[in-house]
Design a protein around this motif. Structure first.
Motif, PDB file in Angstrom:
ATOM      1  N   GLU A 251     -65.069  71.036  20.876  1.00 16.61           N
ATOM      2  CA  GLU A 251     -66.455  71.008  21.347  1.00 16.61           C
ATOM      3  C   GLU A 251     -67.395  70.528  20.241  1.00 16.61           C
ATOM      4  O   GLU A 251     -67.785  71.315  19.374  1.00 16.61           O
ATOM      5  N   PRO A 252     -67.761  69.249  20.256  1.00 13.73           N
ATOM      6  CA  PRO A 252     -68.570  68.709  19.155  1.00 13.73           C
ATOM      7  C   PRO A 252     -70.003  69.239  19.113  1.00 13.73           C
ATOM      8  O   PRO A 252     -70.688  69.062  18.108  1.00 13.73           O
ATOM      9  N   ARG A 253     -70.435  69.906  20.200  1.00 15.95           N
ATOM     10  CA  ARG A 253     -71.812  70.434  20.162  1.00 15.95           C
ATOM     11  C   ARG A 253     -71.945  71.599  19.185  1.00 15.95           C
ATOM     12  O   ARG A 253     -73.045  71.906  18.724  1.00 15.95           O
ATOM     13  N   ILE A 254     -70.847  72.262  18.880  1.00 12.64           N
ATOM     14  CA  ILE A 254     -70.890  73.371  17.907  1.00 12.64           C
ATOM     15  C   ILE A 254     -70.790  72.792  16.498  1.00 12.64           C
ATOM     16  O   ILE A 254     -69.822  72.106  16.174  1.00 12.64           O
ATOM     17  N   THR A 255     -71.796  73.057  15.655  1.00 18.18           N
ATOM     18  CA  THR A 255     -71.847  72.390  14.344  1.00 18.18           C
ATOM     19  C   THR A 255     -71.803  73.357  13.155  1.00 18.18           C
ATOM     20  O   THR A 255     -71.929  72.927  12.007  1.00 18.18           O
ATOM     21  N   ALA A 256     -71.622  74.649  13.411  1.00 19.23           N
ATOM     22  CA  ALA A 256     -71.404  75.631  12.335  1.00 19.23           C
ATOM     23  C   ALA A 256     -70.821  76.872  12.998  1.00 19.23           C
ATOM     24  O   ALA A 256     -71.172  77.176  14.144  1.00 19.23           O
ATOM     25  N   ALA A 257     -69.937  77.586  12.295  1.00 21.34           N
ATOM     26  CA  ALA A 257     -69.301  78.733  12.936  1.00 21.34           C
ATOM     27  C   ALA A 257     -68.940  79.829  11.944  1.00 21.34           C
ATOM     28  O   ALA A 257     -68.608  79.551  10.788  1.00 21.34           O
ATOM     29  N   THR A 258     -69.036  81.073  12.420  1.00 23.89           N
ATOM     30  CA  THR A 258     -68.570  82.240  11.667  1.00 23.89           C
ATOM     31  C   THR A 258     -67.322  82.781  12.349  1.00 23.89           C
ATOM     32  O   THR A 258     -67.349  83.081  13.543  1.00 23.89           O
ATOM     33  N   PHE A 259     -66.265  82.911  11.595  1.00 26.62           N
ATOM     34  CA  PHE A 259     -65.022  83.456  12.113  1.00 26.62           C
ATOM     35  C   PHE A 259     -64.590  84.614  11.223  1.00 26.62           C
ATOM     36  O   PHE A 259     -65.198  84.862  10.178  1.00 26.62           O
ATOM     37  N   GLY A 260     -63.479  85.270  11.606  1.00 25.63           N
ATOM     38  CA  GLY A 260     -62.942  86.262  10.693  1.00 25.63           C
ATOM     39  C   GLY A 260     -61.985  87.248  11.305  1.00 25.63           C
ATOM     40  O   GLY A 260     -61.961  87.446  12.524  1.00 25.63           O
ATOM     41  N   GLY A 261     -61.176  87.837  10.430  1.00 23.98           N
ATOM     42  CA  GLY A 261     -60.328  88.960  10.767  1.00 23.98           C
ATOM     43  C   GLY A 261     -59.542  88.818  12.049  1.00 23.98           C
ATOM     44  O   GLY A 261     -59.691  89.629  12.962  1.00 23.98           O
ATOM     45  N   VAL A 262     -58.678  87.830  12.145  1.00 23.25           N
ATOM     46  CA  VAL A 262     -57.971  87.564  13.389  1.00 23.25           C
ATOM     47  C   VAL A 262     -56.467  87.574  13.166  1.00 23.25           C
ATOM     48  O   VAL A 262     -55.992  87.248  12.080  1.00 23.25           O
ATOM     49  N   LEU A 263     -55.732  87.970  14.179  1.00 17.91           N
ATOM     50  CA  LEU A 263     -54.280  87.842  14.149  1.00 17.91           C
ATOM     51  C   LEU A 263     -53.932  86.367  14.259  1.00 17.91           C
ATOM     52  O   LEU A 263     -54.273  85.709  15.240  1.00 17.91           O
ATOM     53  N   VAL A 264     -53.254  85.854  13.262  1.00 20.73           N
ATOM     54  CA  VAL A 264     -53.032  84.408  13.184  1.00 20.73           C
ATOM     55  C   VAL A 264     -51.733  84.022  13.890  1.00 20.73           C
ATOM     56  O   VAL A 264     -50.702  84.649  13.681  1.00 20.73           O
ATOM     57  N   TYR A 265     -51.815  83.013  14.750  1.00 23.00           N
ATOM     58  CA  TYR A 265     -50.617  82.412  15.326  1.00 23.00           C
ATOM     59  C   TYR A 265     -50.682  80.912  15.063  1.00 23.00           C
ATOM     60  O   TYR A 265     -51.736  80.377  14.700  1.00 23.00           O
ATOM     61  N   GLU A 266     -49.551  80.243  15.251  1.00 23.64           N
ATOM     62  CA  GLU A 266     -49.432  78.863  14.786  1.00 23.64           C
ATOM     63  C   GLU A 266     -50.496  77.938  15.392  1.00 23.64           C
ATOM     64  O   GLU A 266     -51.078  77.103  14.703  1.00 23.64           O
ATOM     65  N   ALA A 267     -50.777  78.108  16.712  1.00 24.57           N
ATOM     66  CA  ALA A 267     -51.759  77.226  17.354  1.00 24.57           C
ATOM     67  C   ALA A 267     -53.156  77.406  16.765  1.00 24.57           C
ATOM     68  O   ALA A 267     -53.984  76.482  16.806  1.00 24.57           O
ATOM     69  N   LEU A 268     -53.409  78.590  16.197  1.00 22.55           N
ATOM     70  CA  LEU A 268     -54.709  78.835  15.563  1.00 22.55           C
ATOM     71  C   LEU A 268     -54.815  78.039  14.259  1.00 22.55           C
ATOM     72  O   LEU A 268     -55.864  77.462  13.943  1.00 22.55           O
TER      73      LEU A 268
ATOM     74  N   ARG B 134     -53.578  90.321   5.342  1.00 20.95           N
ATOM     75  CA  ARG B 134     -54.667  89.479   4.858  1.00 20.95           C
ATOM     76  C   ARG B 134     -54.189  88.107   4.400  1.00 20.95           C
ATOM     77  O   ARG B 134     -54.942  87.137   4.428  1.00 20.95           O
ATOM     78  N   ARG B 135     -52.906  88.022   4.029  1.00 18.23           N
ATOM     79  CA  ARG B 135     -52.396  86.712   3.599  1.00 18.23           C
ATOM     80  C   ARG B 135     -52.432  85.696   4.730  1.00 18.23           C
ATOM     81  O   ARG B 135     -52.637  84.504   4.509  1.00 18.23           O
ATOM     82  N   SER B 136     -52.259  86.162   5.971  1.00 17.50           N
ATOM     83  CA  SER B 136     -52.287  85.217   7.090  1.00 17.50           C
ATOM     84  C   SER B 136     -53.715  84.727   7.345  1.00 17.50           C
ATOM     85  O   SER B 136     -53.930  83.567   7.698  1.00 17.50           O
ATOM     86  N   ASP B 137     -54.704  85.598   7.133  1.00 15.01           N
ATOM     87  CA  ASP B 137     -56.089  85.148   7.294  1.00 15.01           C
ATOM     88  C   ASP B 137     -56.505  84.229   6.144  1.00 15.01           C
ATOM     89  O   ASP B 137     -57.281  83.291   6.336  1.00 15.01           O
ATOM     90  N   LEU B 138     -55.997  84.497   4.931  1.00 15.38           N
ATOM     91  CA  LEU B 138     -56.277  83.598   3.806  1.00 15.38           C
ATOM     92  C   LEU B 138     -55.658  82.220   4.071  1.00 15.38           C
ATOM     93  O   LEU B 138     -56.245  81.195   3.748  1.00 15.38           O
ATOM     94  N   ALA B 139     -54.487  82.208   4.689  1.00 13.95           N
ATOM     95  CA  ALA B 139     -53.851  80.931   5.034  1.00 13.95           C
ATOM     96  C   ALA B 139     -54.658  80.201   6.108  1.00 13.95           C
ATOM     97  O   ALA B 139     -54.774  78.965   6.086  1.00 13.95           O
ATOM     98  N   LEU B 140     -55.235  80.966   7.029  1.00 15.28           N
ATOM     99  CA  LEU B 140     -56.081  80.352   8.062  1.00 15.28           C
ATOM    100  C   LEU B 140     -57.327  79.747   7.423  1.00 15.28           C
ATOM    101  O   LEU B 140     -57.706  78.610   7.731  1.00 15.28           O
ATOM    102  N   PHE B 141     -57.967  80.494   6.516  1.00 11.38           N
ATOM    103  CA  PHE B 141     -59.142  79.960   5.804  1.00 11.38           C
ATOM    104  C   PHE B 141     -58.769  78.676   5.070  1.00 11.38           C
ATOM    105  O   PHE B 141     -59.496  77.683   5.097  1.00 11.38           O
ATOM    106  N   ASP B 142     -57.604  78.695   4.437  1.00 13.67           N
ATOM    107  CA  ASP B 142     -57.135  77.521   3.701  1.00 13.67           C
ATOM    108  C   ASP B 142     -56.940  76.317   4.630  1.00 13.67           C
ATOM    109  O   ASP B 142     -57.154  75.178   4.230  1.00 13.67           O
ATOM    110  N   ALA B 143     -56.550  76.584   5.881  1.00 17.95           N
ATOM    111  CA  ALA B 143     -56.208  75.489   6.809  1.00 17.95           C
ATOM    112  C   ALA B 143     -57.439  74.743   7.335  1.00 17.95           C
ATOM    113  O   ALA B 143     -57.316  73.588   7.749  1.00 17.95           O
TER     114      ALA B 143
END
Lengths: 256, 256
Positions: free
Chosen positions: A163-180, A204-213
C-alpha cells in the motif's frame, strides 16, 4: 465504492470521536474538535485478542489528536471486537486455549493465525482507507501513517508492503514468521520499531532480525524493559514525534 | 581541593563557552549566557582518538544549553586532545596503527587500551566534578548526567558504577570487554543506549548483551542504521529529552 457510515459521535477535551462502519467493518475515528483538514491520518491496528478501543489505542489517539492535530482511525481486525467469528477464528482460539492449558508453545498457532488474519485484513484496511480519503476533512492530500504492535504489526507490515499510500509506520513486538520477514524486505518507508526487551512469549532475537530485514533507510529501534505489550508512557510521544518528522506536524504541538 | 581555573571565554548565540583546567586536565564548560544556577550538568566523554571539542560534543552542548538550559562539561581523556601522551599511550597507538596496516583485528587492542584509559580517567572526572560543584553557578544541587559513546562509554560506565552523583547516562556503540559488562551490572540509574546498527568495527550482539547487562530498571535502547560513531540528528534532541525526563527540565524547551 463503499463509504464511511458514521453511527455515533461524542466530543470531549477537544477530541471528536466518531464510530463508523465501512463495508460492514466497524471502526473509530478520532480528530481535533476544531477541525483537521488534510492533517496526517494515523491508522491503528490493535493487538491480538483485543479490539479497536484498547487502552493503548485510546491513549495514543487522544495524545496524537490533542498534541499534534493528527487524525487517528482504528478498525476491528477480522474475528475481533464487534465482528462475527468465522469457523477459522473459533478453531484458532480453541487451539490457543488448548495449548495454553496444556503448557505447550503457542507461537506456531499465533503465527499461523496472524498470517491468516493479515490476509483477510489487508483488503479491509484498503477499503477503509479509500472511504476515509473520500471524507472532505481527510481527502487525498493527508499523509498517512500506520501504527500497530503484535497482531497490529503482522497486519500492518503486510499492508505497508503493498500500500503506497502509507509513508511511515510504527511496528513492534511481534511473533515473526517467514512471510513477515519477506514483507519487511519490501518496506522502504521510515519505520519506528518498539521492542519490549523482556517479552515472555517472543524471542527478542527474532524481532531484531525483523528490524534488520526492513529495507527502509530510516529505521529506528526503541527497546525498553517490559513484557509483552508493555510500553513506557514516553514512547507515546516519541511515536507522535516520529510521525511529525516524517508526515509533517499539522499544528504546533503542546508537548513536542 | 583542586579548583576550576578558567583560561578563555567566548559567548555566541546565547551560549557561554569557557575553557578551563582542573588539576592539569583541560576542559570546556558550556552554559546559558543568561545564567544557569543549579541547572542539570551533563558531563560529556569524547570518542577514542578525539578530544573535548568533537563536532558531536559541540552540537550536543549547544543544543542542550539553548534548548533546555542545561550546563555541559567536557574534558580531554588521558593521552588525548591537549594532553601529553605517556609511554602507554604511544605503545597503544603504535599497536593500533600496525594492526590496521596489517589488516589485523584492532578490537583486542582497543578494548585493552580503553580499559587502561578508564582506570586513569575515572578519578580525573571525579576531581573535575568536585571542582565544578564548587562553582557558585553549579553547586551541589545541580542534577548530573553523563553522555559518551565508544571510549566515552567505557570511561563513563566505569565512572557511573562508582560515582553516585551521576543519576542518568547516555552510552552507546562501544567495544565490549568483560569488565565493562561487570560495571554495567552495577549501574542502576536510567540509561539511554545509542546503537549504530551497521558498525563495521563492533559486533552489535556484544552491545546488545551490554544493554541487557545494565541493572537499571529504566533503560532504553535506540538503534539506527549507520556505521561507527554515526548518529541521526534527531537523537541529539532525544538525548536532551531523556535528561529532561530524569534530571528535570530547567527551562521550558524551545524544541521539546
Amino acid at each position: 465504492m463503499d463509504s464511511v457510515r458514521f453511527t455515533a459521535e461524542t466530543s470531549s477535551d477537544g477530541v471528536l470521536e466518531r464510530d463508523f462502519t465501512v463495508a460492514g467493518v466497524p471502526g473509530v475515528l478520532w480528530s481535533p474538535a476544531s477541525g483537521s483538514k488534510s492533517a496526517p491520518l494515523i491508522l491503528m491496528g490493535h493487538t491480538g485478542g483485543l479490539h479497536k478501543r484498547t487502552p493503548g489505542i485510546m491513549a495514543r489517539a487522544r495524545h496524537h489528536v490533542t498534541g499534534y492535530g493528527f487524525t487517528v482511525a482504528a478498525i476491528d481486525a477480522p474475528g475481533h471486537g464487534d465482528r462475527p467469528r468465522t469457523a477459522q477464528d473459533d478453531q484458532a482460539r480453541d487451539a490457543l486455549l488448548r495449548a495454553r492449558a496444556a503448557g505447550e508453545p503457542i507461537g506456531p498457532i499465533v503465527a499461523e493465525y496472524n498470517a491468516a488474519l493479515a490476509e483477510r485484513a489487508v483488503p479491509e484496511w484498503q477499503t477503509a482507507l479509500d472511504a476515509l480519503q473520500a471524507l472532505p476533512e481527510i481527502g487525498t492530500e493527508a499523509p498517512i501513517g500506520y501504527s500497530g504492535i503484535t497482531l497490529g504489526t503482522a497486519i500492518g507490515l503486510h499492508l505497508a508492503a503493498v500500500e503506497p499510500r502509507i509513508t511511515a509506520a510504527t511496528f513492534g513486538g511481534v511473533l515473526v514468521y517467514e512471510a513477515l520477514i519477506e514483507a519487511a524486505r519490501q518496506v522502504t518507508i521510515p519505520i519506528l520499531f518498539l521492542l519490549p526487551w523482556d517479552d515472555e512469549e517472543i524471542d527478542r532475537r527474532s524481532d531484531l532480525a525483523l528490524f534488520d530485514a526492513f529495507a527502509a533507510k530510516e529505521k529506528t529501534l526503541h527497546a525498553n524493559p517490559g513484557r509483552h505489550n508493555q510500553t513506557p508512557r514516553f514512547e507515546v510521544d516519541d511515536e507522535a514525534r516520529f510521525y511529525a518528522r516524517h508526515l509533517g506536524a499539522h499544528v504546533s504541538s503542546s508537548s513536542g
